[in-house]
Design a protein around this motif. Structure first.
Motif, PDB file in Angstrom:
ATOM      1  N   LEU A 205       5.572 -12.523   7.848  1.00 36.28           N
ATOM      2  CA  LEU A 205       5.997 -11.134   7.694  1.00 36.28           C
ATOM      3  C   LEU A 205       6.340 -10.577   9.066  1.00 36.28           C
ATOM      4  N   LEU A 206       7.545 -10.029   9.193  1.00 34.40           N
ATOM      5  CA  LEU A 206       7.975  -9.346  10.400  1.00 34.40           C
ATOM      6  C   LEU A 206       8.011  -7.854  10.102  1.00 34.40           C
ATOM      7  N   LEU A 207       7.261  -7.086  10.841  1.00 29.18           N
ATOM      8  CA  LEU A 207       7.101  -5.669  10.541  1.00 29.18           C
ATOM      9  C   LEU A 207       7.504  -4.830  11.744  1.00 29.18           C
ATOM     10  N   ASP A 208       8.515  -3.986  11.568  1.00 26.80           N
ATOM     11  CA  ASP A 208       9.007  -3.136  12.651  1.00 26.80           C
ATOM     12  C   ASP A 208       8.595  -1.695  12.367  1.00 26.80           C
ATOM     13  N   GLU A 209       7.518  -1.256  13.013  1.00 24.76           N
ATOM     14  CA  GLU A 209       6.963   0.085  12.792  1.00 24.76           C
ATOM     15  C   GLU A 209       6.796   0.367  11.292  1.00 24.76           C
ATOM     16  N   PRO A 210       6.057  -0.457  10.564  1.00 21.43           N
ATOM     17  CA  PRO A 210       6.022  -0.364   9.102  1.00 21.43           C
ATOM     18  C   PRO A 210       5.290   0.844   8.549  1.00 21.43           C
ATOM     19  N   THR A 211       4.476   1.505   9.360  1.00 23.55           N
ATOM     20  CA  THR A 211       3.701   2.644   8.837  1.00 23.55           C
ATOM     21  C   THR A 211       4.076   3.951   9.516  1.00 23.55           C
ATOM     22  N   SER A 212       5.213   3.984  10.192  1.00 19.46           N
ATOM     23  CA  SER A 212       5.586   5.171  10.960  1.00 19.46           C
ATOM     24  C   SER A 212       5.799   6.397  10.078  1.00 19.46           C
ATOM     25  N   ALA A 213       6.154   6.189   8.797  1.00 19.46           N
ATOM     26  CA  ALA A 213       6.416   7.309   7.899  1.00 19.46           C
ATOM     27  C   ALA A 213       5.257   7.569   6.935  1.00 19.46           C
ATOM     28  N   LEU A 214       4.132   6.920   7.158  1.00 25.29           N
ATOM     29  CA  LEU A 214       3.003   7.024   6.227  1.00 25.29           C
ATOM     30  C   LEU A 214       1.913   7.941   6.758  1.00 25.29           C
ATOM     31  N   ASP A 215       1.194   8.568   5.827  1.00 23.76           N
ATOM     32  CA  ASP A 215       0.039   9.379   6.204  1.00 23.76           C
ATOM     33  C   ASP A 215      -1.108   8.451   6.608  1.00 23.76           C
ATOM     34  N   PRO A 216      -2.159   8.999   7.248  1.00 20.91           N
ATOM     35  CA  PRO A 216      -3.248   8.144   7.738  1.00 20.91           C
ATOM     36  C   PRO A 216      -3.931   7.298   6.670  1.00 20.91           C
ATOM     37  N   ILE A 217      -4.093   7.839   5.456  1.00 22.42           N
ATOM     38  CA  ILE A 217      -4.763   7.079   4.399  1.00 22.42           C
ATOM     39  C   ILE A 217      -3.899   5.902   3.951  1.00 22.42           C
ATOM     40  N   SER A 218      -2.612   6.172   3.720  1.00 19.45           N
ATOM     41  CA  SER A 218      -1.705   5.093   3.326  1.00 19.45           C
ATOM     42  C   SER A 218      -1.566   4.061   4.437  1.00 19.45           C
ATOM     43  N   THR A 219      -1.561   4.529   5.678  1.00 16.35           N
ATOM     44  CA  THR A 219      -1.497   3.610   6.812  1.00 16.35           C
ATOM     45  C   THR A 219      -2.687   2.661   6.803  1.00 16.35           C
ATOM     46  N   GLN A 220      -3.875   3.215   6.593  1.00 19.31           N
ATOM     47  CA  GLN A 220      -5.073   2.370   6.549  1.00 19.31           C
ATOM     48  C   GLN A 220      -5.001   1.378   5.396  1.00 19.31           C
ATOM     49  N   ASN A 221      -4.513   1.835   4.238  1.00 23.55           N
ATOM     50  CA  ASN A 221      -4.402   0.943   3.087  1.00 23.55           C
ATOM     51  C   ASN A 221      -3.443  -0.214   3.368  1.00 23.55           C
ATOM     52  N   ILE A 222      -2.305   0.086   4.001  1.00 22.59           N
ATOM     53  CA  ILE A 222      -1.337  -0.959   4.319  1.00 22.59           C
ATOM     54  C   ILE A 222      -1.903  -1.903   5.376  1.00 22.59           C
ATOM     55  N   GLU A 223      -2.624  -1.367   6.332  1.00 22.15           N
ATOM     56  CA  GLU A 223      -3.264  -2.224   7.330  1.00 22.15           C
ATOM     57  C   GLU A 223      -4.266  -3.166   6.669  1.00 22.15           C
ATOM     58  N   ASP A 224      -5.004  -2.645   5.692  1.00 21.53           N
ATOM     59  CA  ASP A 224      -5.955  -3.492   4.959  1.00 21.53           C
ATOM     60  C   ASP A 224      -5.231  -4.614   4.227  1.00 21.53           C
ATOM     61  N   VAL A 225      -4.049  -4.303   3.672  1.00 22.42           N
ATOM     62  CA  VAL A 225      -3.247  -5.318   2.985  1.00 22.42           C
ATOM     63  C   VAL A 225      -2.838  -6.416   3.967  1.00 22.42           C
ATOM     64  N   MET A 226      -2.410  -6.024   5.164  1.00 23.42           N
ATOM     65  CA  MET A 226      -1.994  -7.012   6.166  1.00 23.42           C
ATOM     66  C   MET A 226      -3.135  -7.954   6.518  1.00 23.42           C
ATOM     67  N   VAL A 227      -4.308  -7.387   6.738  1.00 26.70           N
ATOM     68  CA  VAL A 227      -5.463  -8.211   7.095  1.00 26.70           C
ATOM     69  C   VAL A 227      -5.838  -9.138   5.941  1.00 26.70           C
ATOM     70  N   LYS A 228      -5.743  -8.624   4.718  1.00 24.00           N
ATOM     71  CA  LYS A 228      -6.078  -9.440   3.543  1.00 24.00           C
ATOM     72  C   LYS A 228      -5.074 -10.575   3.362  1.00 24.00           C
ATOM     73  N   LEU A 229      -3.789 -10.293   3.568  1.00 20.26           N
ATOM     74  CA  LEU A 229      -2.760 -11.336   3.461  1.00 20.26           C
ATOM     75  C   LEU A 229      -2.989 -12.428   4.496  1.00 20.26           C
ATOM     76  N   LYS A 230      -3.357 -12.018   5.684  1.00 19.51           N
ATOM     77  CA  LYS A 230      -3.655 -13.005   6.728  1.00 19.51           C
ATOM     78  C   LYS A 230      -4.869 -13.850   6.351  1.00 19.51           C
ATOM     79  N   LYS A 231      -5.905 -13.193   5.893  1.00 20.09           N
ATOM     80  CA  LYS A 231      -7.159 -13.879   5.613  1.00 20.09           C
ATOM     81  C   LYS A 231      -7.066 -14.768   4.376  1.00 20.09           C
TER      82      LYS A 231
END
Length: 287
Positions: A205-231
Protein backbone atom coordinates in the motif's frame (compact mmCIF):
# COMPACT_ATOMS: atom_id res chain seq x y z
CA UNK A 1 16.07 -3.08 17.46
CA UNK A 2 19.44 -1.39 17.25
CA UNK A 3 20.33 1.50 15.04
CA UNK A 4 23.87 1.88 13.85
CA UNK A 5 25.61 4.64 11.93
CA UNK A 6 27.32 2.04 9.82
CA UNK A 7 25.67 0.41 6.85
CA UNK A 8 26.45 -1.99 4.04
CA UNK A 9 27.21 -0.38 0.73
CA UNK A 10 25.46 -2.22 -2.06
CA UNK A 11 27.37 -3.19 -5.15
CA UNK A 12 25.54 -4.64 -8.15
CA UNK A 13 28.67 -5.01 -10.27
CA UNK A 14 28.92 -8.78 -9.87
CA UNK A 15 25.29 -9.59 -9.19
CA UNK A 16 22.06 -9.87 -11.10
CA UNK A 17 19.45 -7.18 -10.28
CA UNK A 18 17.27 -10.04 -9.00
CA UNK A 19 19.60 -10.58 -6.07
CA UNK A 20 18.41 -11.60 -2.66
CA UNK A 21 19.69 -9.07 -0.16
CA UNK A 22 20.22 -9.64 3.56
CA UNK A 23 17.10 -9.30 5.69
CA UNK A 24 17.74 -5.70 6.60
CA UNK A 25 16.92 -2.24 5.49
CA UNK A 26 20.04 -0.94 3.82
CA UNK A 27 20.88 2.32 2.20
CA UNK A 28 23.89 3.50 0.28
CA UNK A 29 24.21 7.16 -0.59
CA UNK A 30 27.75 8.10 -1.45
CA UNK A 31 29.89 8.94 1.54
CA UNK A 32 27.16 10.35 3.81
CA UNK A 33 28.50 9.21 7.14
CA UNK A 34 25.39 10.27 9.05
CA UNK A 35 23.05 7.89 7.21
CA UNK A 36 21.47 5.25 9.40
CA UNK A 37 20.81 1.59 8.66
CA UNK A 38 17.92 0.03 10.55
CA UNK A 39 18.25 -3.64 11.34
CA UNK A 40 15.25 -5.89 11.60
CA UNK A 41 14.06 -7.80 14.65
CA UNK A 42 11.62 -10.61 15.39
CA UNK A 43 8.60 -8.29 15.30
CA UNK A 44 8.58 -7.98 11.54
CA UNK A 45 12.22 -6.98 11.24
CA UNK A 46 15.30 -9.10 10.63
CA UNK A 47 15.39 -12.85 10.10
CA UNK A 48 11.74 -13.59 9.40
CA UNK A 49 11.15 -10.66 7.08
CA UNK A 50 12.53 -10.53 3.56
CA UNK A 51 12.95 -7.56 1.29
CA UNK A 52 9.77 -6.62 -0.55
CA UNK A 53 10.95 -3.59 -2.52
CA UNK A 54 14.45 -2.62 -3.58
CA UNK A 55 15.33 0.77 -5.01
CA UNK A 56 18.72 1.14 -6.66
CA UNK A 57 20.12 4.38 -8.09
CA UNK A 58 16.74 6.01 -8.71
CA UNK A 59 17.04 9.45 -10.30
CA UNK A 60 14.43 11.89 -11.56
CA UNK A 61 15.00 15.20 -13.31
CA UNK A 62 12.27 17.73 -14.07
CA UNK A 63 11.55 19.05 -17.56
CA UNK A 64 13.47 22.18 -16.55
CA UNK A 65 16.50 20.11 -15.62
CA UNK A 66 16.05 20.35 -11.87
CA UNK A 67 16.92 17.27 -9.84
CA UNK A 68 13.91 15.71 -8.06
CA UNK A 69 15.43 12.42 -6.87
CA UNK A 70 19.17 11.89 -6.47
CA UNK A 71 20.49 8.33 -6.70
CA UNK A 72 18.01 6.95 -4.16
CA UNK A 73 18.92 3.53 -2.76
CA UNK A 74 16.78 1.80 -0.15
CA UNK A 75 15.37 -1.62 0.78
CA UNK A 76 11.84 -1.89 2.15
CA UNK A 77 11.22 -5.17 4.03
CA UNK A 78 7.98 -7.10 3.73
CA UNK A 79 5.33 -6.39 6.34
CA UNK A 80 6.79 -3.08 7.52
CA UNK A 81 5.28 0.40 7.69
CA UNK A 82 7.77 2.93 6.37
CA UNK A 83 6.97 6.58 6.97
CA UNK A 84 8.43 9.16 4.61
CA UNK A 85 8.78 12.73 5.83
CA UNK A 86 10.39 15.82 4.40
CA UNK A 87 9.63 19.37 3.28
CA UNK A 88 7.31 20.07 0.36
CA UNK A 89 9.02 19.60 -2.97
CA UNK A 90 11.57 17.14 -1.63
CA UNK A 91 10.48 14.29 -3.93
CA UNK A 92 8.30 12.27 -1.55
CA UNK A 93 5.31 11.83 -3.87
CA UNK A 94 7.56 11.24 -6.88
CA UNK A 95 9.34 8.46 -5.00
CA UNK A 96 6.00 6.93 -4.03
CA UNK A 97 4.68 7.04 -7.60
CA UNK A 98 7.78 5.29 -8.90
CA UNK A 99 6.95 2.21 -6.81
CA UNK A 100 3.89 1.35 -8.91
CA UNK A 101 4.87 3.08 -12.17
CA UNK A 102 2.51 6.03 -11.95
CA UNK A 103 5.81 7.65 -12.77
CA UNK A 104 7.79 5.28 -14.97
CA UNK A 105 11.20 4.75 -13.33
CA UNK A 106 14.26 3.80 -15.37
CA UNK A 107 14.78 0.07 -15.88
CA UNK A 108 16.72 -1.78 -13.20
CA UNK A 109 16.03 0.81 -10.50
CA UNK A 110 12.90 -0.49 -8.72
CA UNK A 111 12.42 -4.17 -7.88
CA UNK A 112 9.58 -6.02 -6.16
CA UNK A 113 10.26 -9.53 -4.91
CA UNK A 114 13.49 -9.38 -6.91
CA UNK A 115 11.82 -8.54 -10.23
CA UNK A 116 12.27 -5.27 -12.11
CA UNK A 117 8.81 -3.68 -11.98
CA UNK A 118 9.34 -2.26 -15.48
CA UNK A 119 9.10 -5.82 -16.77
CA UNK A 120 5.79 -6.50 -15.01
CA UNK A 121 2.41 -5.85 -16.64
CA UNK A 122 1.45 -2.44 -15.30
CA UNK A 123 -2.16 -3.34 -14.45
CA UNK A 124 -1.03 -6.46 -12.64
CA UNK A 125 1.56 -4.40 -10.76
CA UNK A 126 -0.98 -1.81 -9.64
CA UNK A 127 -3.27 -4.52 -8.28
CA UNK A 128 -0.37 -5.70 -6.14
CA UNK A 129 0.86 -2.21 -5.32
CA UNK A 130 -2.20 -0.11 -4.51
CA UNK A 131 -1.99 3.65 -4.04
CA UNK A 132 -4.19 6.05 -2.11
CA UNK A 133 -3.90 9.74 -2.95
CA UNK A 134 -4.45 12.80 -0.81
CA UNK A 135 -7.38 13.84 -3.01
CA UNK A 136 -9.43 10.75 -3.88
CA UNK A 137 -11.01 10.25 -7.29
CA UNK A 138 -14.07 8.00 -7.42
CA UNK A 139 -15.52 6.37 -10.50
CA UNK A 140 -19.09 6.87 -11.68
CA UNK A 141 -21.72 4.78 -9.94
CA UNK A 142 -22.30 3.86 -6.33
CA UNK A 143 -19.85 3.28 -3.54
CA UNK A 144 -20.42 -0.47 -4.00
CA UNK A 145 -19.64 -0.13 -7.73
CA UNK A 146 -16.36 1.56 -6.87
CA UNK A 147 -15.34 -1.12 -4.40
CA UNK A 148 -16.22 -3.91 -6.84
CA UNK A 149 -14.36 -2.29 -9.73
CA UNK A 150 -10.92 -3.89 -9.31
CA UNK A 151 -12.06 -7.45 -8.61
CA UNK A 152 -14.54 -7.19 -11.50
CA UNK A 153 -11.67 -6.55 -13.91
CA UNK A 154 -10.22 -9.89 -12.80
CA UNK A 155 -13.53 -11.67 -13.31
CA UNK A 156 -14.38 -11.79 -9.61
CA UNK A 157 -17.66 -10.49 -8.23
CA UNK A 158 -17.69 -9.31 -4.64
CA UNK A 159 -20.80 -10.22 -2.69
CA UNK A 160 -22.74 -7.58 -0.78
CA UNK A 161 -21.27 -9.01 2.40
CA UNK A 162 -17.74 -8.62 0.99
CA UNK A 163 -18.48 -4.97 0.25
CA UNK A 164 -19.90 -4.40 3.74
CA UNK A 165 -16.74 -5.87 5.28
CA UNK A 166 -14.54 -3.57 3.22
CA UNK A 167 -16.67 -0.57 4.17
CA UNK A 168 -16.30 -1.47 7.83
CA UNK A 169 -12.56 -1.89 7.41
CA UNK A 170 -12.41 1.63 5.96
CA UNK A 171 -14.46 3.06 8.86
CA UNK A 172 -17.72 3.41 6.91
CA UNK A 173 -21.07 1.83 7.73
CA UNK A 174 -23.47 -0.04 5.45
CA UNK A 175 -25.51 3.10 4.71
CA UNK A 176 -22.82 4.13 2.20
CA UNK A 177 -23.38 1.06 0.02
CA UNK A 178 -25.69 2.75 -2.53
CA UNK A 179 -24.48 6.33 -2.21
CA UNK A 180 -22.87 8.09 -5.16
CA UNK A 181 -19.57 9.91 -5.07
CA UNK A 182 -21.34 13.27 -5.25
CA UNK A 183 -22.99 12.61 -1.89
CA UNK A 184 -19.70 12.14 -0.05
CA UNK A 185 -17.40 14.51 1.76
CA UNK A 186 -13.71 14.44 0.85
CA UNK A 187 -12.99 12.42 3.98
CA UNK A 188 -15.70 9.88 3.16
CA UNK A 189 -14.50 9.62 -0.44
CA UNK A 190 -10.99 9.00 0.90
CA UNK A 191 -12.25 6.04 2.92
CA UNK A 192 -14.17 4.66 -0.05
CA UNK A 193 -10.96 4.89 -2.08
CA UNK A 194 -9.19 2.94 0.66
CA UNK A 195 -11.88 0.23 0.59
CA UNK A 196 -11.62 0.10 -3.22
CA UNK A 197 -7.84 -0.33 -2.98
CA UNK A 198 -8.12 -3.05 -0.34
CA UNK A 199 -10.64 -4.93 -2.52
CA UNK A 200 -7.74 -5.80 -4.84
CA UNK A 201 -5.96 -7.55 -1.93
CA UNK A 202 -2.71 -5.64 -2.52
CA UNK A 203 0.66 -6.78 -1.25
CA UNK A 204 1.87 -3.18 -0.93
CA UNK A 205 0.00 0.00 0.00
CA UNK A 206 1.33 3.41 -1.02
CA UNK A 207 -0.34 6.18 0.93
CA UNK A 208 0.10 9.88 0.13
CA UNK A 209 -1.27 11.91 3.06
CA UNK A 210 -4.18 9.43 3.39
CA UNK A 211 -5.78 11.00 6.47
CA UNK A 212 -5.32 14.70 5.69
CA UNK A 213 -9.08 15.19 5.21
CA UNK A 214 -10.19 13.05 8.16
CA UNK A 215 -11.22 14.01 11.68
CA UNK A 216 -9.09 12.71 14.59
CA UNK A 217 -11.36 9.73 15.32
CA UNK A 218 -11.46 8.56 11.70
CA UNK A 219 -7.72 9.14 11.45
CA UNK A 220 -7.12 6.87 14.43
CA UNK A 221 -9.44 4.22 12.97
CA UNK A 222 -7.59 4.26 9.64
CA UNK A 223 -4.25 4.10 11.42
CA UNK A 224 -5.51 1.05 13.31
CA UNK A 225 -6.45 -0.54 9.98
CA UNK A 226 -2.93 0.05 8.64
CA UNK A 227 -1.33 -1.57 11.66
CA UNK A 228 -3.75 -4.51 11.47
CA UNK A 229 -3.06 -5.03 7.75
CA UNK A 230 0.65 -5.06 8.46
CA UNK A 231 0.32 -7.43 11.39
CA UNK A 232 -2.28 -9.87 10.05
CA UNK A 233 -1.64 -9.83 6.31
CA UNK A 234 2.03 -8.79 6.21
CA UNK A 235 1.17 -5.95 3.83
CA UNK A 236 4.05 -3.59 3.21
CA UNK A 237 2.97 0.03 3.68
CA UNK A 238 4.81 3.16 2.57
CA UNK A 239 3.15 6.33 3.85
CA UNK A 240 4.00 9.94 3.10
CA UNK A 241 2.82 12.20 5.90
CA UNK A 242 3.51 15.69 7.16
CA UNK A 243 2.40 14.55 10.61
CA UNK A 244 5.38 13.45 12.68
CA UNK A 245 2.99 12.31 15.40
CA UNK A 246 1.21 10.01 12.94
CA UNK A 247 4.52 8.55 11.80
CA UNK A 248 5.56 8.00 15.39
CA UNK A 249 2.27 6.23 16.13
CA UNK A 250 2.28 3.70 13.31
CA UNK A 251 5.60 3.50 11.45
CA UNK A 252 8.31 0.95 12.10
CA UNK A 253 10.91 3.10 10.41
CA UNK A 254 11.03 6.67 9.15
CA UNK A 255 12.84 7.95 6.08
CA UNK A 256 13.75 11.63 5.80
CA UNK A 257 13.85 12.89 2.22
CA UNK A 258 15.33 16.34 1.61
CA UNK A 259 15.90 17.85 -1.84
CA UNK A 260 15.70 14.42 -3.47
CA UNK A 261 18.19 12.80 -1.10
CA UNK A 262 17.50 10.25 1.62
CA UNK A 263 19.40 11.86 4.47
CA UNK A 264 18.25 9.79 7.44
CA UNK A 265 16.61 6.41 8.12
CA UNK A 266 15.77 5.64 11.73
CA UNK A 267 13.22 4.40 14.21
CA UNK A 268 10.47 6.98 14.79
CA UNK A 269 11.15 7.15 18.52
CA UNK A 270 14.77 8.07 17.81
CA UNK A 271 14.08 11.11 15.67
CA UNK A 272 15.40 13.26 18.50
CA UNK A 273 18.79 11.59 18.04
CA UNK A 274 19.02 12.64 14.41
CA UNK A 275 21.96 14.81 13.43
CA UNK A 276 20.14 16.32 10.48
CA UNK A 277 18.72 19.82 11.12
CA UNK A 278 15.58 19.16 9.05
CA UNK A 279 14.68 16.10 11.15
CA UNK A 280 15.19 18.10 14.34
CA UNK A 281 13.10 20.95 12.92
CA UNK A 282 10.24 18.55 12.11
CA UNK A 283 10.38 17.18 15.62
CA UNK A 284 10.49 20.63 17.22
CA UNK A 285 7.45 21.88 15.28
CA UNK A 286 5.42 18.73 16.04
CA UNK A 287 5.97 18.86 19.80
Amino acid sequence: MEISQSWSKISLDDRSPQLNTPHSLEISQGERGHLLAVEMNENGFKGEADTKIQVRGLNKVSDKGDSILNNVNVDIPRGVIMGIIGPSGSGKSTFLRALNRLWEPPKNTVFMDGDDICGVDVLSLRRKVGMLFQLPVLFEGTVADNIRYGPKLKGKKLSDNDVYKLLTLADLDSSFFNKSGGELSVGQAQRVALARTLANEPEVLLLDEPTSALDPISTQNIEDVMVKLKKDQKITIVIVSHSIKQIQRIADVVCLLVDGDIVEIMKPDQLSESKHPMALRFLQLSS
